[in-house]
Enzyme design. Sequence first.
Site, PDB file in Angstrom:
ATOM      1  N   ASP A 100     -29.695 -33.849 -18.885  1.00  0.00           N
ATOM      2  CA  ASP A 100     -29.123 -35.003 -20.075  1.00  0.00           C
ATOM      3  C   ASP A 100     -27.680 -34.504 -20.323  1.00  0.00           C
ATOM      4  O   ASP A 100     -27.912 -33.156 -21.233  1.00  0.00           O
ATOM      5  CB  ASP A 100     -29.511 -34.715 -21.266  1.00  0.00           C
ATOM      6  CG  ASP A 100     -29.250 -36.071 -22.260  1.00  0.00           C
ATOM      7  OD1 ASP A 100     -27.660 -35.861 -22.067  1.00  0.00           O
ATOM      8  OD2 ASP A 100     -29.894 -36.636 -23.139  1.00  0.00           O
ATOM      9  N   PHE A 125     -32.004 -34.639 -28.473  1.00  0.00           N
ATOM     10  CA  PHE A 125     -31.576 -35.399 -28.451  1.00  0.00           C
ATOM     11  C   PHE A 125     -31.477 -36.322 -27.302  1.00  0.00           C
ATOM     12  O   PHE A 125     -30.375 -35.574 -26.747  1.00  0.00           O
ATOM     13  CB  PHE A 125     -30.038 -35.613 -29.448  1.00  0.00           C
ATOM     14  CG  PHE A 125     -29.539 -37.065 -30.391  1.00  0.00           C
ATOM     15  CD1 PHE A 125     -30.327 -36.994 -31.322  1.00  0.00           C
ATOM     16  CD2 PHE A 125     -28.664 -37.540 -28.873  1.00  0.00           C
ATOM     17  CE1 PHE A 125     -29.089 -38.659 -31.741  1.00  0.00           C
ATOM     18  CE2 PHE A 125     -27.762 -38.208 -29.642  1.00  0.00           C
ATOM     19  CZ  PHE A 125     -28.532 -39.192 -30.541  1.00  0.00           C
ATOM     20  N   LYS A 154     -20.181 -40.137 -22.592  1.00  0.00           N
ATOM     21  CA  LYS A 154     -19.084 -39.584 -23.609  1.00  0.00           C
ATOM     22  C   LYS A 154     -17.768 -39.328 -22.920  1.00  0.00           C
ATOM     23  O   LYS A 154     -17.191 -40.325 -22.548  1.00  0.00           O
ATOM     24  CB  LYS A 154     -20.253 -38.115 -23.737  1.00  0.00           C
ATOM     25  CG  LYS A 154     -21.145 -38.554 -25.449  1.00  0.00           C
ATOM     26  CD  LYS A 154     -21.427 -37.996 -26.358  1.00  0.00           C
ATOM     27  CE  LYS A 154     -22.021 -37.889 -27.246  1.00  0.00           C
ATOM     28  NZ  LYS A 154     -23.484 -37.196 -27.330  1.00  0.00           N
TER      29      LYS A 154
END
Length: 408
Positions: A233, A148, A262
């Site tokens: 990531d 993802f 985030k």
Amino acid sequence: MTMTATTLSKSSECIELENRYGAHNYHPLDVVISRAEGVFVWDAEGNRYMDFLAAYSAVNQGHCHPRILQALVEQSKRVALTSRAFRNDQLGLFYQQLCELSGFAKVLPMNTGAEAVETAIKAARKWAYTVKGVPRNQAKILVFSDNFHGRTTTIVGFSSEDQYKDGFGPFTPGFEILPYGDVAAVEAAMDENVAAILVEPIQGEGGILIPEDGFLRRLREITDDYNALLMLDEIQSGLGRTGKMFAYEHEEIRPDVVIIGKALSGGFYPVSAILADGEVMGVFRPGDHGSTYGGNPVAAAVARAALDVITEEGLVERSAELGAYFIERLRAIDSAHVAEIRGRGLWIGIELHAEAGGARRFCEALMERGLLCKETHDHVIRIAPPLTIDRSQIDWALDQITDVLQLA
Ligand SMILES: *Cc1c(COP(=O)(O)O)cnc(C)c1O
């Protein structure tokens, strides 16, 4: 019924409005959050819940952390957005703090995680053509199944999840999807045109999938052998979630590019960035890449405060300690539904047997008891509370989880 009130007090009215006027690209649990503080959120009727998803780790620092709030408010009063055509007095300090924290030489700020992933892809390709010498438009980037990395058309094009891509093609070429954790498949896919391997150290959306020990180390060796970049990531795994500042520290490697987002803003504002050294970041010349909001003064001030909170409140150590405790206690629960408990730090997946009937009904039962979790990939209950959680709060949550796992 027509609603004219600007503030809706009732959850059902909020839900009705959302459903009527909003795109239906999410299927949220029917809890309408109207206030939050620390590990808790409150719905429109004032019911309190513990938040075990923490905005996919964007609120590692806890909801509405006062120190980050103060940075947001104070900076917003001075200057919110300049124009990247001019400089601002927050950006350099933000860069310096992030470089000193991470050990990388350079930062490139963006807003959302997907934009930072796109930035990393651009960096890798340009590096391949201008530094490595890959023939124009031949650069390949290796990615993994169940990845993802966000929702742009380029990124969903290399997803292995049918729903993420169905109906959105044609997609960007130049990516090859390999089985996650499969070193032999990586070795077989390597050639001189590989610009980079892009990988999550742990796959969060994939269901808290933790590759075997040594996987990242092998990727580091292979990319070194082929002069390719290793790009991690860490948008969800980074900034303390796994009990290290960055998840790659568990394998004692140093990647070439790290992507963060985030928790970089503690939930107040979208801030993302890529970190790299000069050789890679040097491929960007003025005009090559940019973003209206990327690196704005509010983003920089908020991110500095968010990073301060992580280091000064010892959230990384907290995640390691309390995560180990949580996992141990979860493994001691006797339930026929549980296939596996896995996790690193305060990032835990409870994998249920297929016969358990899916994780969503357990999440709904937990919500009834005041604990907000989210199912991931049908059979996994994901646990990722703010890292500010304390032991007694974990004990309370364990009681709820223990009960719910006894459901018929
Ligand atoms: C959330 C996430 C993204 C995308 O971030 P957005 O801010 O939603 O664009 C990318 N990669 C990982 C690992 C993520 O968890």
